[in-house]
Design a protein around this motif. Structure first.
Motif, PDB file in Angstrom:
ATOM      1  N   LEU A 197       0.759  -1.185  -0.098  1.00 19.90           N
ATOM      2  CA  LEU A 197      -0.034  -0.031   0.032  1.00 19.90           C
ATOM      3  C   LEU A 197       0.856   1.243  -0.113  1.00 19.90           C
ATOM      4  N   MET A 198       0.441   2.304  -0.812  1.00 19.94           N
ATOM      5  CA  MET A 198       1.080   3.679  -0.513  1.00 19.94           C
ATOM      6  C   MET A 198      -0.023   4.664  -0.209  1.00 19.94           C
ATOM      7  N   ILE A 199       0.331   5.485   1.098  1.00 18.35           N
ATOM      8  CA  ILE A 199      -0.400   6.588   1.168  1.00 18.35           C
ATOM      9  C   ILE A 199       0.308   7.751   0.788  1.00 18.35           C
ATOM     10  N   LEU A 200      -0.363   8.499  -0.107  1.00 19.87           N
ATOM     11  CA  LEU A 200       0.186   9.790  -0.560  1.00 19.87           C
ATOM     12  C   LEU A 200      -0.391  10.972   0.015  1.00 19.87           C
ATOM     13  N   CYS A 201       0.196  11.942   0.171  1.00 15.84           N
ATOM     14  CA  CYS A 201      -0.357  13.042   0.918  1.00 15.84           C
ATOM     15  C   CYS A 201      -0.233  14.178  -0.099  1.00 15.84           C
ATOM     16  N   SER A 202      -1.244  14.754  -0.622  1.00 15.97           N
ATOM     17  CA  SER A 202      -1.609  15.472  -2.039  1.00 15.97           C
ATOM     18  C   SER A 202      -2.627  16.383  -1.791  1.00 15.97           C
ATOM     19  N   PRO A 203      -2.406  17.771  -1.606  1.00 20.04           N
ATOM     20  CA  PRO A 203      -1.107  18.201  -1.489  1.00 20.04           C
ATOM     21  C   PRO A 203      -0.526  17.944  -0.163  1.00 20.04           C
ATOM     22  N   HIS A 204       0.909  18.133  -0.172  1.00 20.86           N
ATOM     23  CA  HIS A 204       1.629  17.397   0.832  1.00 20.86           C
ATOM     24  C   HIS A 204       1.824  18.113   2.205  1.00 20.86           C
TER      25      HIS A 204
ATOM     26  N   LEU B 270       2.409  12.776 -10.531  1.00 21.91           N
ATOM     27  CA  LEU B 270       1.196  12.037 -10.125  1.00 21.91           C
ATOM     28  C   LEU B 270       0.993  10.825 -11.175  1.00 21.91           C
ATOM     29  N   GLU B 271       1.237  11.030 -12.379  1.00 24.93           N
ATOM     30  CA  GLU B 271       1.290   9.821 -13.378  1.00 24.93           C
ATOM     31  C   GLU B 271       2.335   8.860 -13.047  1.00 24.93           C
ATOM     32  N   LYS B 272       3.506   9.129 -12.643  1.00 28.49           N
ATOM     33  CA  LYS B 272       4.456   8.408 -12.189  1.00 28.49           C
ATOM     34  C   LYS B 272       4.036   7.623 -11.020  1.00 28.49           C
ATOM     35  N   ILE B 273       3.491   8.168 -10.091  1.00 29.83           N
ATOM     36  CA  ILE B 273       3.251   7.651  -8.837  1.00 29.83           C
ATOM     37  C   ILE B 273       2.176   6.587  -8.994  1.00 29.83           C
ATOM     38  N   SER B 274       1.262   6.841  -9.955  1.00 34.63           N
ATOM     39  CA  SER B 274       0.058   5.979  -9.755  1.00 34.63           C
ATOM     40  C   SER B 274       0.595   4.712 -10.855  1.00 34.63           C
ATOM     41  N   ARG B 275       1.436   5.080 -11.774  1.00 35.21           N
ATOM     42  CA  ARG B 275       2.132   4.102 -12.836  1.00 35.21           C
ATOM     43  C   ARG B 275       2.772   2.868 -11.702  1.00 35.21           C
ATOM     44  N   ILE B 276       3.861   3.436 -11.085  1.00 38.94           N
ATOM     45  CA  ILE B 276       4.624   2.633 -10.237  1.00 38.94           C
ATOM     46  C   ILE B 276       3.636   1.822  -9.228  1.00 38.94           C
ATOM     47  N   CYS B 277       2.797   2.471  -8.690  1.00 40.90           N
ATOM     48  CA  CYS B 277       1.978   1.643  -7.613  1.00 40.90           C
ATOM     49  C   CYS B 277       1.086   0.550  -8.582  1.00 40.90           C
ATOM     50  N   LEU B 278       0.538   1.035  -9.714  1.00 41.17           N
ATOM     51  CA  LEU B 278      -0.162  -0.009 -10.250  1.00 41.17           C
ATOM     52  C   LEU B 278       0.501  -1.177 -10.988  1.00 41.17           C
ATOM     53  N   ASP B 279       1.601  -0.922 -11.450  1.00 40.19           N
ATOM     54  CA  ASP B 279       2.528  -1.822 -11.974  1.00 40.19           C
ATOM     55  C   ASP B 279       3.020  -2.758 -10.947  1.00 40.19           C
ATOM     56  N   ASN B 280       2.898  -2.611  -9.722  1.00 43.31           N
ATOM     57  CA  ASN B 280       3.570  -3.264  -8.802  1.00 43.31           C
ATOM     58  C   ASN B 280       2.529  -3.780  -7.741  1.00 43.31           C
TER      59      ASN B 280
ATOM     60  N   SER C 234      -7.048   7.175 -14.500  1.00 42.56           N
ATOM     61  CA  SER C 234      -8.332   6.970 -14.333  1.00 42.56           C
ATOM     62  C   SER C 234      -8.692   5.584 -13.758  1.00 42.56           C
ATOM     63  N   ASP C 235      -7.435   4.919 -13.529  1.00 46.09           N
ATOM     64  CA  ASP C 235      -7.704   3.610 -12.714  1.00 46.09           C
ATOM     65  C   ASP C 235      -8.736   3.570 -11.689  1.00 46.09           C
ATOM     66  N   ASP C 236      -9.540   2.613 -11.843  1.00 49.58           N
ATOM     67  CA  ASP C 236     -10.893   2.588 -10.776  1.00 49.58           C
ATOM     68  C   ASP C 236     -10.233   2.179  -9.282  1.00 49.58           C
ATOM     69  N   LYS C 237      -8.869   1.694  -9.217  1.00 54.92           N
ATOM     70  CA  LYS C 237      -8.461   1.132  -7.997  1.00 54.92           C
ATOM     71  C   LYS C 237      -7.822   2.100  -7.235  1.00 54.92           C
ATOM     72  N   ILE C 238      -7.607   3.381  -7.582  1.00 56.76           N
ATOM     73  CA  ILE C 238      -6.807   4.401  -6.864  1.00 56.76           C
ATOM     74  C   ILE C 238      -8.074   5.019  -5.820  1.00 56.76           C
ATOM     75  N   ILE C 239      -7.693   5.084  -4.671  1.00 63.72           N
ATOM     76  CA  ILE C 239      -8.541   5.718  -3.644  1.00 63.72           C
ATOM     77  C   ILE C 239      -8.272   7.037  -3.226  1.00 63.72           C
ATOM     78  N   VAL C 240      -9.505   7.936  -3.013  1.00 59.81           N
ATOM     79  CA  VAL C 240      -9.044   9.141  -2.752  1.00 59.81           C
ATOM     80  C   VAL C 240      -9.855   9.629  -1.531  1.00 59.81           C
ATOM     81  N   CYS C 241      -9.280  10.346  -0.535  1.00 62.02           N
ATOM     82  CA  CYS C 241      -9.728  10.918   0.575  1.00 62.02           C
ATOM     83  C   CYS C 241     -10.146  12.259   0.599  1.00 62.02           C
ATOM     84  N   THR C 242     -11.370  12.735   0.473  1.00 61.01           N
ATOM     85  CA  THR C 242     -11.899  14.210   0.529  1.00 61.01           C
ATOM     86  C   THR C 242     -12.312  14.358   1.896  1.00 61.01           C
TER      87      THR C 242
END
Ligand SMILES: Cc1ncc(COP(=O)(O)O)c(C=O)c1O
Length: 394
Positions: free
Chosen positions: A174-181, A193-203, A231-239
């Motif tokens: 799991l990765m917890i991203l803080c955005s904005p940090h 963001l593109e790179k972070i999400s690609r690295i996570c999804l690929d792995n 747009s991968d639906d597996k990314i979770i976002v906290c609002t």
């Protein structure tokens, strides 16, 4: 309506974690001194009145005279209001059934850790970072994998080589991203963001992005919700409305989880959680009618940051400081004083009688830093900085 952010509202004896903090700060050994004269700028909440429509909606709710068991689940307006806010302000669309209510964002992070990892698994975070990230990982028997941010003269960047290595570890789940940090104030750009999400999804790393500060950015900046970049639906976002409208005491976060299986697992671990009647009314009023207030607030916060930057440049130029792209949090680098961090603490907390947060709480990358929350009337900020400055002249 014109809001007056200069107004000083007395918050003492209101159960405020910030202004009635003495016992708490002593218990957690943050600082000994806390008295009538202390200026607390440590908690990320604001000393400003909420938007008037929120106050009106809460009055209306009080006047109903009953506060029984309540649900948002049967009210399409609750969901529509959230959808409209993000579509209107961030061009980000998601279906109503992807919205899961949580009483807090940190609570949701804890649930994500429990749902998507097992004890002993690794969770990636990027220190220096909001310290409850560490607590939800270690408190649940998981291991922190720290993808330490790189400090380029106050502008923090991501070490993608290290991130990829950590993501490839078999224990990493799991990765917890803080955005904005929080606390470094970066708004991650689309490329990052593109790179972070690609690295996570690929792995096969579940990615949860804590975007609670996403509305609170400089007037010159643009925030990119990660779900708009990938747009991968597996990314979770906290609002949450908690930070944006200064309603953290109403406990209202909404987690956007588009993947149905993941949502089911997450919701099962979360259990039945219902907002209070007050949080439902306040959220609807804030998202539908709070925009005018937010835009004025952002201008005020920009000016507070300008004040802080000029103050430091003119009177404490050994402190390195850069206005953050997002959040209302300042991250001040005191290393120029070549002083023991204990002495920096002593001068600010004990002598100046101002409570900030020692940077080391956010990870060892934060040693020599102080975190300051600046959403207070300027006169309070000014008084705090004058007091601090006096102690560093000696
Ligand atoms: C990045 C971040 N996430 C979460 C929170 C707390 O959120 P909540 O009150 O919704 O748990 C904060 C508060 O400072 C924060 O900065």
């Amino acid at each position: 309506m014109i809001y007056n952010f200069d107004e000083i509202i007395n918050r003492k004896n209101t159960h405020s974690i910030k202004w009635d903090a003495g016992e708490l700060l002593r218990k957690f050994e943050i600082t000994e001194r806390f008295d009538e004269d202390t200026i607390p700028l440590f908690v990320a909440d604001m000393d400003f009145s909420c938007p008037q429509p929120v106050i009106d909606a809460l009055h209306k709710r009080v006047d109903q005279r009953m506060y029984g068991y309540t649900t948002h689940a049967t009210d399409p307006e609750y969901f529509k209001t959230i959808q409209n806010w993000f579509a209107r302000r961030m061009n980000w669309e998601f279906p109503a059934d992807s919205i899961v209510y949580s009483p807090g964002t940190v609570h949701a992070l804890k649930i994500a850790v429990r749902t998507f990892t097992n004890p002993g698994d690794g969770v990636i975070i990027q220190r220096p970072v909001y310290f409850p990230f560490t607590n939800v990982i270690e408190g649940n028997g998981r291991i922190v994998l720290n993808n330490s941010l790189v400090n380029n003269d106050g502008y923090y960047e991501i070490d993608f080589v290290d991130l990829e290595q950590k993501a490839k570890l078999s224990s990493s789940k799991l990765m917890i991203l803080c955005s904005p940090h929080n606390p470094v104030g970066r708004i991650w750009n689309q490329g990052e963001l593109e790179k972070i999400s690609r690295i996570c999804l690929d792995n096969n790393i579940v990615l949860i992005s804590d975007e609670i500060h996403g509305d609170l950015i400089r007037t010159t900046e643009t925030f990119y919700p990660i779900a708009n970049v990938n747009s991968d639906d597996k990314i979770i976002v906290c609002t949450a409305t908690n930070k944006t409208f200064n309603m953290a005491g109403l406990h209202c976060s909404n987690i956007i989880l588009r993947n149905a299986d993941m949502r089911e697992q997450f919701s099962k671990e979360l259990g039945m959680q219902m907002p209070s009647p007050f949080s439902i009314s306040a959220l609807i009023a804030a998202y539908n009618e709070g925009e005018e207030w937010l835009e004025q607030l952002k201008v005020y916060i920009d000016k507070n940051f300008d004040f802080l930057k000029n103050f430091l440049a003119n009177k404490m130029d050994k402190v390195k400081f850069r206005i953050p792209e997002g959040t209302y949090i300042g991250w001040m680098d005191f290393s120029g004083y070549n002083m023991d961090p204990e002495e920096i603490h002593n001068r600010i907390y004990n002598k100046a009688n101002v409570v900030l947060e020692d940077g080391k709480i956010f990870g060892e990358e934060g040693i020599n830093f102080q975190r300051i929350c600046i959403p207070s009337p300027r006169s309070i900020l000014e008084e705090a900085m004058n007091r601090i400055c006096t102690e560093f002249k000696i």
